[in-house]
Scaffold this motif. Sequence first.
Motif, PDB file in Angstrom:
ATOM      1  N   PHE A 341     -80.497  -4.902 -21.293  1.00  0.00           N
ATOM      2  CA  PHE A 341     -79.451  -5.923 -21.448  1.00  0.00           C
ATOM      3  C   PHE A 341     -78.825  -5.837 -22.845  1.00  0.00           C
ATOM      4  O   PHE A 341     -77.614  -5.674 -22.974  1.00  0.00           O
ATOM      5  CB  PHE A 341     -79.984  -7.330 -21.175  1.00  0.00           C
ATOM      6  CG  PHE A 341     -80.430  -7.605 -19.757  1.00  0.00           C
ATOM      7  CD1 PHE A 341     -80.455  -6.611 -18.785  1.00  0.00           C
ATOM      8  CD2 PHE A 341     -80.838  -8.875 -19.387  1.00  0.00           C
ATOM      9  CE1 PHE A 341     -80.874  -6.873 -17.495  1.00  0.00           C
ATOM     10  CE2 PHE A 341     -81.257  -9.148 -18.092  1.00  0.00           C
ATOM     11  CZ  PHE A 341     -81.282  -8.145 -17.150  1.00  0.00           C
ATOM     12  N   PRO A 342     -79.642  -5.976 -23.908  1.00  0.00           N
ATOM     13  CA  PRO A 342     -79.017  -5.851 -25.226  1.00  0.00           C
ATOM     14  C   PRO A 342     -78.342  -4.498 -25.429  1.00  0.00           C
ATOM     15  O   PRO A 342     -77.324  -4.422 -26.135  1.00  0.00           O
ATOM     16  CB  PRO A 342     -80.168  -6.056 -26.212  1.00  0.00           C
ATOM     17  CG  PRO A 342     -81.402  -6.204 -25.423  1.00  0.00           C
ATOM     18  CD  PRO A 342     -81.043  -6.385 -23.996  1.00  0.00           C
ATOM     19  N   TYR A 351     -71.096  -9.236 -21.739  1.00  0.00           N
ATOM     20  CA  TYR A 351     -71.468  -8.789 -20.400  1.00  0.00           C
ATOM     21  C   TYR A 351     -71.988  -9.986 -19.625  1.00  0.00           C
ATOM     22  O   TYR A 351     -72.394 -10.994 -20.198  1.00  0.00           O
ATOM     23  CB  TYR A 351     -72.500  -7.663 -20.443  1.00  0.00           C
ATOM     24  CG  TYR A 351     -73.870  -8.089 -20.911  1.00  0.00           C
ATOM     25  CD1 TYR A 351     -74.238  -7.979 -22.241  1.00  0.00           C
ATOM     26  CD2 TYR A 351     -74.793  -8.606 -20.008  1.00  0.00           C
ATOM     27  CE1 TYR A 351     -75.484  -8.378 -22.674  1.00  0.00           C
ATOM     28  CE2 TYR A 351     -76.040  -9.007 -20.434  1.00  0.00           C
ATOM     29  CZ  TYR A 351     -76.387  -8.902 -21.769  1.00  0.00           C
ATOM     30  OH  TYR A 351     -77.614  -9.304 -22.191  1.00  0.00           O
TER      31      TYR A 351
END
Lengths: 499, 350
Positions: A341-342, A351
């Motif tokens: 995710f990061p 996002y």
Amino acid sequence: MNILYDERVDGRLPAIDQAEVLGALRSALPDLEILHRNEDLRPYECDGLSAYRTLPLLVVLPVRLEQVQTLLKVCHQRGVPVVARGAGTGLSGGALPLSKGILLVMARFNQILEVNPQGRYARVQPGVRNLAISQAAAPYGLYYAPDPSSQIACSIGGNVAENAGGVHCLKYGLTVHNLLKVDILTIEGEHLSLGSDALDSPGFDLLALFTGSEGMLGIVTEVTVKLLAKPQVARVLLASFNSVEDAGRAVAEIIGAGIIPAGLEMMDNLAIRAAEDFIHAGYPVDAAAILLCELNGVEADVTADCARVQAVLEQAGASQVQLACDEAQRVRFWAGRKNAFPAVGRISPDYYCMDGTIPRRQLARVLSAIAELSAEYGLRVANVFHAGDGNMHPLILFDANVPGELERAEAIGGKILELCVAVGGSITGEHGVGREKINQMCVQFNSDEITLFHAVKAAFDSRGLLNPGKNIPTLQRCAEFGALHVHHGQLPFPDLERF
Amino acid sequence: MSLAGDLSQDLLDQVKQALASNTPLRIQGSNSKAMLGNHVAGKLIDTRGHSGIISYDPTELVLTARAGTPLAEIEAVLAEAGQILPWEPPHLGPAATVGGTVAAGLSGPRRPWAGAARDHVLGSRVITGHGKLLRFGGEVMKNVAGYDLSRLLTGSFGCLGLLTEVSLKVLPRPRQCLSLRLHMPAHLALSALAEWGQQPLPISAACHDGEALCLRLEGGEGSVQSAFQRLGGELIDSRFWDDLREQRLAFFADSQPLWRLSLPIASGTTGLPGRELIDWSGAQRWLKSTAPAAQIRSQAAALGGHATGYSAVADSFTPLPAALLRYHRTLKQQLDPQGIFNPGRMYADL
Ligand SMILES: Cc1cc2nc3c(=O)[nH]c(=O)nc-3n(C[C@H](O)[C@H](O)[C@H](O)COP(=O)(O)OP(=O)(O)OC[C@H]3O[C@@H](n4cnc5c(N)ncnc54)[C@H](O)[C@@H]3O)c2cc1C
Ligand SMILES: Cc1cc2nc3c(=O)[nH]c(=O)nc-3n(C[C@H](O)[C@H](O)[C@H](O)COP(=O)(O)OP(=O)(O)OC[C@H]3O[C@@H](n4cnc5c(N)ncnc54)[C@H](O)[C@@H]3O)c2cc1C
């Protein structure tokens, strides 16, 4: 349709005077820390779904359970809505405040009350972080199995409220499978113990009902979790594929071979490249998809299963299969996935993370439909997938500073969730409905089913004061959402449908 | 898969009629669990005609069947694909239905390691007290949309609605299975189990029958063999666990009242009068005793657990604390406002 609480469709909330409620709370609870100035409230205006923000009426930060109990009684008596918040890492806006409601922060209840190695349980306060439990159990060779990627930060109370999962769910289950007992306070301030120190308890399974109930039925005040013996060894295989379809087929074939991996994760090319750029995990950046397959247990079994899985992967068309050669490489392989995710956050200003589940056999079909939507809406989508249990996390890349992109991201997100329902899946596997997927609930459930959900709610909170507007939509909202939907496809600008 | 035997419309009509005439219903599969709970004075509604496996794909690890499907049929279909119902549900009768199995929520010897019935219920269709046939959950492993009604209905003995269909998570049968018997007294067995529980051993069932500790080892060839070498003991036939689950062991034979105690996993011996058989690695005790119910219940409570009467005693379930009972009532009222589903089966006025 706006996601923020809309009294017109989500139900009227009582008019509340901030100063009056503040006065009442201060006299009932002189030692309770209460935030009321705008600059103090600001940090609490959103959870992990930061695109949606609302300033709460007040924020309370209790440190003793009697304070929570009195607070609830005062709120119940005065008809003031209460939104619980743990660590605020939720990705569906479950802890999104209400301008007419109190935000009840449970994060200061951060004590581990007991770790019992013989009984294999830990008794903790709700604000204890997920990872802290495993750390406290580690000296005994035990751990708490559910491991959301947010585990360094998220609280066990929030995990119970969301029925959080992680990358090891296929083998070890979700939060609901790893609880013995949860203590709660109802909105009336009544204390209930759900479950027990034994493996079951008399009466209806309210422990299961409350798990995943998103702070709508009661406030979690204490949690007793099961602890498991740490597996002797864990090995990870990394397989590269030239097509997503082959990778999907490999997943089915591993399970068909009678093997339940501890973790079975898939990433598509965009996610692979983002993660590799960020973590340098050693991922093959030109692969269409990779599978990470972790096998754990006793040395002899793991060695045998690794050989079996390797054969299955090669049979299914993997272009390369790598066994992590040591613990450092295993951790690196996982770090790429856990930081996906990061990592995606680095290649895009913003996002939006989706959380649909599908029957695994539908994977190829759903991924190609997502690719089509991506082209249609002009937004990139990276796919990270708990492949073993069919839980997808498409990450929609956008830039909120470009007018219209957030709305397009929301629109494509909604379409992806509806696609999941259409192939027999669900709009959420672990992040919860919260505020984010409130409209898509109308797609997954019909009005009779939604009415029954409201009946369950009424049994515990007849006035609807706990976390109003989350999890279950009103029938008015569904009617309006349905009406919007009918128009889809006839409008010249489908991306404008939410206005 | 067989599609014959869809009587859901018929069942729905029966419920609607009962609602219209305010007639309580007694929901019944094969009535194999009649020893649990109170007798229901109501019109019989039989689920057995509504039968058949609707879908099963071994690679998805999910099976969906109508409520009246015999459990034995489901287990046979799973066995062909090398899979099992992980919680080893007790049949307690030759014709047990899957609907009754889920409604009773009982679990067999593998329970402490594999989870309970409710842990494997992914979805359901249910006829509600509002006369609607609704669907909750589904056929996916993970699903947190809305409240988890399928798990709430599991173990609710039909008091909250009539299950017409369930989707269950299934698992591959472990590669190796080996059962052994170690002679040792109960208290030593309990402390050994507490210690082993903290180690990654492939134990999947543990029972002390009064004389010896019986263990089942399941997993890969390597782990099962190395655990056997370490623990030793005499090999026994693994059908022992079926006999335990179905209460066919000699222990269950006499006519004394049978109790089930559910206790924290590391509890010592109970000290209750009568004969005791330890199951679930200590977390479940079967007790043959003529001691008064109150004594058995208070001792179970003192140990942190509860007791259930299995011998058609009135009020077989442990009474609920007042606050919890109040919320049980409001929940029942909300989901079954006319009180037509199995009234009183679990508790009076529920
Ligand atoms: C980078 C990242 C990765 C993530 N990965 C995962 C993952 O792998 N798996 C997964 O499942 N989730 C994941 N999440 C989502 C999130 O971490 C989980 O939903 C987590 O359980 C939320 O816990 P929290 O303490 O932050 O709760 P919050 O966000 O504060 O609250 C979540 C919900 O719980 C309620 N709540 C909180 N505390 C209580 C309480 N004491 N009593 C009653 N209700 C309460 C709130 O009202 C709200 O509805 C991820 C999030 C991030 C940011
Ligand atoms: C998945 C995920 C994981 C995360 N993990 C962590 C973590 O491990 N540790 C951690 O600390 N945080 C973490 N965060 C939070 C976030 O990444 C950090 O807060 C980060 O520091 C924000 O930086 P940004 O450039 O994205 O700021 P933005 O979100 O763009 O801005 C943040 C604020 O700073 C202001 N701002 C931005 N640039 C300037 C400027 N040049 N001058 C003045 N004001 C400015 C903005 O107006 C805004 O108010 C995580 C977030 C996500 C989504």
